[in-house]
Design an enzyme around this catalytic site. Structure first.
Site, PDB file in Angstrom:
ATOM      1  N   ASP A  98       0.958  -1.169   0.215  1.00 43.28           N
ATOM      2  CA  ASP A  98       0.118   0.004  -0.025  1.00 43.28           C
ATOM      3  C   ASP A  98       1.040   1.126   0.068  1.00 43.28           C
ATOM      4  OD1 ASP A  98      -2.477   1.515   0.491  1.00 43.28           O
ATOM      5  OD2 ASP A  98      -3.145  -0.366   1.467  1.00 43.28           O
ATOM      6  N   ASP A 198      -2.743   4.831  -2.255  1.00 43.22           N
ATOM      7  CA  ASP A 198      -3.937   5.490  -1.269  1.00 43.22           C
ATOM      8  C   ASP A 198      -4.241   6.888  -1.692  1.00 43.22           C
ATOM      9  OD1 ASP A 198      -5.452   5.177   1.285  1.00 43.22           O
ATOM     10  OD2 ASP A 198      -4.064   6.978   2.030  1.00 43.22           O
ATOM     11  N   GLU A 258      -6.647   4.536  -5.547  1.00 39.33           N
ATOM     12  CA  GLU A 258      -7.718   4.921  -5.053  1.00 39.33           C
ATOM     13  C   GLU A 258      -8.297   6.170  -4.961  1.00 39.33           C
ATOM     14  OE1 GLU A 258      -9.774   4.822  -0.405  1.00 39.33           O
ATOM     15  OE2 GLU A 258      -7.740   5.856  -0.834  1.00 39.33           O
ATOM     16  N   HIS A 330     -10.948  -2.855   3.770  1.00 36.14           N
ATOM     17  CA  HIS A 330     -10.785  -2.337   5.169  1.00 36.14           C
ATOM     18  C   HIS A 330     -11.464  -1.391   5.503  1.00 36.14           C
ATOM     19  CE1 HIS A 330      -8.066   0.025   2.835  1.00 36.14           C
ATOM     20  NE2 HIS A 330      -7.879   0.578   3.732  1.00 36.14           N
ATOM     21  N   ASP A 331     -12.032  -0.492   4.589  1.00 34.04           N
ATOM     22  CA  ASP A 331     -12.965   0.689   4.662  1.00 34.04           C
ATOM     23  C   ASP A 331     -14.635   0.378   4.547  1.00 34.04           C
ATOM     24  OD1 ASP A 331     -10.704   2.496   4.843  1.00 34.04           O
ATOM     25  OD2 ASP A 331     -10.720   2.862   2.762  1.00 34.04           O
TER      26      ASP A 331
HETATM   27  C1  NOJ Z   1      -7.952   5.482   2.296  1.00 34.40           C
HETATM   28  C2  NOJ Z   1      -7.861   4.344   3.135  1.00 34.40           C
HETATM   29  O1  NOJ Z   1      -8.353   3.177   2.602  1.00 34.40           O
HETATM   30  C3  NOJ Z   1      -8.268   4.571   4.635  1.00 34.40           C
HETATM   31  O2  NOJ Z   1      -7.995   3.554   5.295  1.00 34.40           O
HETATM   32  C4  NOJ Z   1      -7.439   5.629   5.200  1.00 34.40           C
HETATM   33  O3  NOJ Z   1      -8.010   6.060   6.413  1.00 34.40           O
HETATM   34  C5  NOJ Z   1      -7.634   6.759   4.412  1.00 34.40           C
HETATM   35  N1  NOJ Z   1      -7.313   6.414   2.964  1.00 34.40           N
HETATM   36  C6  NOJ Z   1      -6.265   7.695   4.768  1.00 34.40           C
HETATM   37  O4  NOJ Z   1      -5.195   7.246   4.294  1.00 34.40           O
END
Ligand code: NOJ
Length: 557
Positions: A98, A198, A258, A330-331
């Site tokens: 990541d 990210d 992302e 994970h989000d």
């Molecule tokens: C996206 C990530 O997937 C998330 O888990 C994170 O809190 C934010 N970006 C900040 O890095």
């Protein structure tokens, strides 16, 4: 068609903190991942994406990096990572890291130095403004507070899109960009095959974001969302092009960014010569939420809407490049809880949901635990939450005299901790994740839902995921299922979702009944079935509740 290795990848996302603990500290580690490689090989995946493992104070579970060159001791050492890469490679599995470079941690020596010494070269690695005492403007960060944080008792403020412990890096600075490029090469040389990148859409700030003075507010709090001024700003492509030329292309890496990309910029981002291999699409995974005053809330949605979003997403991606279908990460909460009504969650509905996304055009992603049908945690008490964003949102409501139970209800269904609970390996205490109490509670359903059970049972979600992966690799149909064109199959019934993958050899149709009612299939189908998700035999022209099939027509000469 450009045949790249990553188009034939099946990615398994690991949240290292919650995958497997071996050193008995209640936190997963790299040795734990190594010890589970056989399991992953047996599942059939060929690529792993590791959520951040660099040194971090873990204010955001690693998305706040304090040393880009070192593995956090809670996960192991740099040597452990090299061992993981090597052992994975022996099994034909590549490893992605990541890449968190929109921001770092406030504990990073660059930031510490920038704070201490305004004249240091590191001050210009960040976005710092001196004012006569007020924050430069009213931009609201993703944490629903000002995006500007005062440094000590000075009149200097730094900018953060996320939590205040995650200061944004200043990409205007060529020296900063050089640091990032060198760091990426460092990991590539350790055998890393690519990156999940990210919040990359945030790296370029508009001049308004940085200017002093009020901006037109978009909420009752008098603030305006950071999105408007820092997401996908013109000029971002110059920075990304540099990464592509200097690293991604040079080493044939897989990159998945992302970032939400509007249709008119798709070609530039994921086209044949695009900036990334693929980007994550949020349209159907976030269809159940909306933003109000900087906070996310649940919104009602329909299966028809889900179907349309999937079709639109696939059609748009297909015009330009390659997709990255996923249900969980994970989000996100667990997908079965999002898409299936509580009392209809079953082996059938879990696998129907699997079929729905697994044969879409693109590289499929599986999030740890999804392959055994893990479900949301029944959060009741704020003390059980670990996600700092959730904890601070709860506290904000308390401070404002608002009812935090509304937030709690949201977290129960939608909180990020739902997917961060420990992987459920067996029915022993702590689910085989650890011998000691884990950093976050194990879901009490681990007694029924765990890997051991799933492996022992003849028919299980795990075995079904294994079958789906095998089908993508099947010497007859794999080519069509991987590279074939996508075509939506419109049906009258809302809950019947159909799509085709086609090439010169085969026409493969995926049918999913995402409801608890029988769905009629078109009558004149001359196809043979290659996958059926449930125990009941297929009736000729109808699908039972949550039944899903893959059918093939045609054949090679
Ligand atoms: C996206 C990530 O997937 C998330 O888990 C994170 O809190 C934010 N970006 C900040 O890095």
């Amino acid at each position: 068609m450009n045949r790249k290795w990553w188009k034939e990848a099946v990615v398994y996302q690991i949240y290292p903190k919650s995958f497997q603990d071996t050193d008995r500290d209640g936190i997963g580690d790299l040795a734990g991942i190594i010890s589970r490689l056989d399991y992953l090989e047996m599942l059939g995946i060929n690529t792993i994406w590791l959520c951040p493992i660099n040194v971090s104070p873990m204010r955001d579970n690693g998305y706040d990096i304090a040393d880009y060159y070192k593995i956090d001791p809670s996960f192991g050492t740099n040597e452990d990572l090299e061992e993981l890469v090597e052992k994975a490679s022996e099994r034909g599995i590549r490893v992605l890291m990541d890449l968190v470079v929109n921001h770092c941690s406030d504990q990073h020596p660059w930031f510490q130095e920038a704070v201490k010494n305004p004249d240091s070269k590191y001050a210009s690695y960040f976005i710092i403004k001196e004012t006569d005492g007020e924050a430069p403007n009213n931009i609201r960060c993703y944490n629903a507070v000002s995006a500007w944080e005062r440094i000590g008792d000075s009149n200097r403020f730094y900018f953060h899109s996320f939590a205040k412990e995650q200061p944004d890096l200043n990409w205007e600075n060529p020296f900063l960009r050089r640091e990032i490029i060198e760091m990426m090469k460092f990991w590539q040389q350790k055998g890393i095959a690519g990156f999940r990148i990210d919040a990359i859409g945030n790296i370029k700030k508009s001049k308004y974001a940085l200017a002093q003075g009020m901006l037109p507010p978009d909420g009752d709090d008098g603030m305006v969302s950071v999105d408007k001024y820092v997401l996908m700003q013109d000029g971002i492509e110059e920075y990304l092009q540099e990464l592509k030329e200097e690293v991604f292309d040079k080493y044939d890496m897989m990159t998945v960014a992302e970032v939400s990309v509007p249709e008119e910029r798709m070609e530039q981002f994921i086209g044949e010569n695009g900036l990334f291999s693929m980007v994550f699409d949020f349209s159907y995974t976030d269809m159940d939420i909306e933003k109000r005053n900087g906070k996310e809330w649940k919104r009602p949605w329909t299966i028809g809407e889900l179907k349309k979003k999937i079709y639109d997403s696939q059609n748009s991606i297909q015009k330009h490049g390659w997709g990255s279908p996923y249900l969980e990460n994970h989000d996100q909460p667990r997908s079965v809880n999002k898409y299936i009504p509580r009392d209809e969650i079953s082996y059938e509905s879990k696998t129907a949901l699997g079929v729905l996304y697994f044969f879409l055009r693109g590289t499929p992603f599986i999030y740890q635990g999804q392959e055994i049908g893990m479900e949301n945690y029944p959060f009741r008490d704020v003390k059980d939450l670990r996600d700092p964003f959730a904890v601070s949102r709860y506290q904000q409501s308390v401070d404002k005299g608002e009812n935090p139970e509304n937030d709690m209800e949201y977290f129960r269904e939608r909180g990020r901790d739902n997917s961060r609970t420990p992987m459920q390996w067996d029915d022993s205490t702590y689910a085989g994740f650890s011998d000691v109490e884990p950093w976050i509670n194990v879901n009490p359903d681990y007694v029924q839902i765990n890997v051991k059970e799933e492996l022992d049972k003849e028919i299980s979600v795990y075995h079904f995921y294994q079958k789906m992966i095998n089908l993508r690799k099947n010497p007859e149909y794999g080519e069509t299922l991987t590279f074939g064109a996508f075509q939506a199959v419109e049906t009258k019934e809302e809950a019947l979702i159909g799509y085709r993958r086609t090439d010169d050899n085969y026409r493969i149709t995926i049918w999913v009944n995402l409801s608890n009612k029988v769905a009629e299939l078109p009558k004149s189908r001359a196809a043979s079935m290659v996958i059926l998700n449930n125990r009941t035999e297929l009736e000729e022209d109808r699908l039972l509740p949550y039944q899903a099939i893959v059918e093939v027509e045609g054949g090679k000469e």
